[in-house]
Design an enzyme around this catalytic site. Structure first.
Site: not given
Ligand code: ACO
Length: 328
Positions: A285, A255, A114
Site C-alpha cells: 500500500n 487503490h 490514500c
Molecule cells: N501478523 C499476524 N497477526 C496479525 C498481524 C500480523 N501482521 N496484524 C494483526 N494480527 C492479528 C491481530 O492482532 C488479530 O489478533 P486477535 O484476533 O488475537 O485479536 C488478528 O490478527 C486479526 O486482526 P484483524 O485486524 O481483525 O485482521 P483483518 O482481517 O481485519 O486484517 C487488515 C487486517 C489487513 C489491516 C485489514 O483490516 C485491512 O486491510 N483494513 C483496511 C486497511 C485500509 O484499507 N486502509 C485504507 C487505506 S490506508 C491510508 O489511507 C493511509
C-alpha cells in the site's frame, strides 16, 4: 469551446530495496501466510534512508515527460498528492518544479492520504476545464515507511514507498460525437470525506500537536468495513452519473490497500478480476502513489490500451474516498 483533460502519459518510480514477507517475519510476530491471506501483499519497495518523497516524485515525473515526449518547459502546473512530504514546507511540488526546471506556474501539494491521487486528479482536471492550464503533472508520491512504527505488526506489513505520475493535457471536447463518453479524457470525478471517522486511521502526532510526524495507527477492521461500503457506493454513483453499467468499463484501477476490498468492489460491479489492475502483491500500500503506479504498470505492460474506459477508485484516512471515470 469546452475543454477535456486527457491522460497524455504515465510514469513511475520504485525504490530498489525490496522488503519481502519473509523479511518481515524476522522483524515482527507475523507470517507470510497471514500477510498474504489478510492483505494480498507478498513484497514491497522501501526507499533508501536518504531517498525522499520528492526524489521519487522527480523520477516519476521525468518518466512521464519522456513518455509524453514533452519538455519540462511545456508543463504549466504541478500537483503532488502526498502525506509524507520532504519538509513541512515548501511543498514537494515546488521541489519537482525547481529540479525539473519548469517555468513558474501553479505548484502545490494535496493531502487526502490514500485518496490523494483522485483528489489531485480532480483539482488538475478542473484547472484544465477552466482553461487555466494546458499541461499539468499530477503526481502521487509517498515514503510511507517513514510513518511506520516498525514494531507494530498491524501496520508495518502493509505500507510501502514509491511514486507515479500522469500528464494531463487540455484537449478541445469533440462535440461531433453522438455519445460524449466515446471521447478521450476524464468524464467525471466524485470526491468525499467523512471527518467524523478520522480517528480510525491517523498518525499519532503532527506539527501543531506533538511537533513530530507521529506514526500510523489504524483500526484496520473498522476501516475495512467502511472501505467496502464507501467503494461500492462511489463506483455505483459514478456509473449512474454517466448513465452506464459496469459492462462499459474495460479496467477497474483501484487503490491498492487490500485484495479483499478490491475483490469485493469487483464482485459488486460484476467484473472479473481479469479486468482489475492489481499491483499490491508486489507494491504493497503506497497510499497516494498506488493508483498512478498501477496505471503506469498496466499501460507500459500493454494491458491498458488507448480508447479503453477506466474506473479509478480509492479510499483512505480522513476517511476520504473518491472515483473517476476516464477514457484513456
Ligand atoms: N501478523 C499476524 N497477526 C496479525 C498481524 C500480523 N501482521 N496484524 C494483526 N494480527 C492479528 C491481530 O492482532 C488479530 O489478533 P486477535 O484476533 O488475537 O485479536 C488478528 O490478527 C486479526 O486482526 P484483524 O485486524 O481483525 O485482521 P483483518 O482481517 O481485519 O486484517 C487488515 C487486517 C489487513 C489491516 C485489514 O483490516 C485491512 O486491510 N483494513 C483496511 C486497511 C485500509 O484499507 N486502509 C485504507 C487505506 S490506508 C491510508 O489511507 C493511509
Amino acid at each position: 469551446m469546452s475543454l477535456t483533460s486527457i491522460i497524455l502519459s504515465t510514469g513511475s518510480y520504485l525504490p530498489s530495496k525490496i522488503l519481502t514477507n519473509a523479511d518481515l517475519e524476522k522483524m515482527v510476530d507475523t507470517t507470510d501466510e497471514w500477510i498474504t491471506q489478510r492483505s494480498g501483499i507478498k513484497h514491497r519497495h522501501i526507499a533508501g534512508e536518504n531517498e525522499t518523497t520528492g526524489d521519487m516524485a522527480l523520477h516519476a515525473a521525468r518518466k512521464a515527460l519522456e513518455n509524453a515526449k514533452l519538455d519540462p518547459q511545456d508543463i504549466d502546473g504541478i500537483i503532488v498528492a502526498t502525506t509524507t512530504p520532504d519538509r513541512t514546507f515548501p511543498s514537494v511540488a515546488v521541489k519537482v518544479q525547481g529540479d525539473l526546471g519548469v517555468k513558474p506556474g501553479l505548484a502545490f501539494d494535496v493531502q487526502a492520504v490514500c485518496t490523494g491521487f483522485v483528489y489531485a486528479l480532480t483539482v488538475a482536471d478542473n484547472f484544465i476545464k477552466m482553461g487555466q492550464a494546458k499541461n499539468i503533472l499530477v503526481i502521487g508520491a509517498e515514503k510511507m515507511s517513514s510513518l511506520l512504527d516498525w514494531t507494530d505488526r498491524t501496520t508495518c506489513v502493509l505500507f510501502a514507498d514509491g511514486a507515479g505520475a500522469v500528464i494531463l493535457q487540455a484537449k478541445e471536447t469533440d462535440d461531433t460525437l453522438s455519445n460524449k463518453l466515446d471521447g478521450q479524457g476524464i468524464h467525471s470525478t466524485h470526491l468525499y470525506a467523512n471527518g467524523s471517522k478520522r480517528e480510525l486511521l491517523q498518525t499519532t502526532g503532527g506539527v501543531s500537536t506533538t511537533g513530530g510526524n507521529g506514526v500510523i495507527e489504524m483500526q484496520g477492521r473498522e476501516v475495512f468495513k467502511y472501505a467496502v461500503s464507501y467503494m461500492a457506493d462511489v463506483v455505483a454513483e459514478t456509473l449512474a452519473y454517466n448513465g452506464i453499467t459496469s459492462a462499459d468499463i474495460d479496467w477497474l484501477v483501484p487503490h491498492q490497500a487490500n485484495i479483499r476490498i478490491i475483490e469485493s468492489t469487483a464482485k459488486k460491479l460484476n467484473m472479473s478480476m481479469d479486468q482489475v489492475v492489481v499491483t499490491l502483491d508486489h507494491h504493497g500500500n503506497t497510499s497516494a502513489a498506488s493508483i498512478p503506479l498501477a496505471l503506469d504498470e498496466a499501460v507500459q505492460g500493454g494491458k491498458i490500451k488507448r480508447g479503453q474506459m477506466l474506473l479509478i477508485e480509492a479510499m483512505g484516512g480522513g476517511l476520504t474516498w473518491g472515483a473517476a471515470l476516464v477514457r484513456y
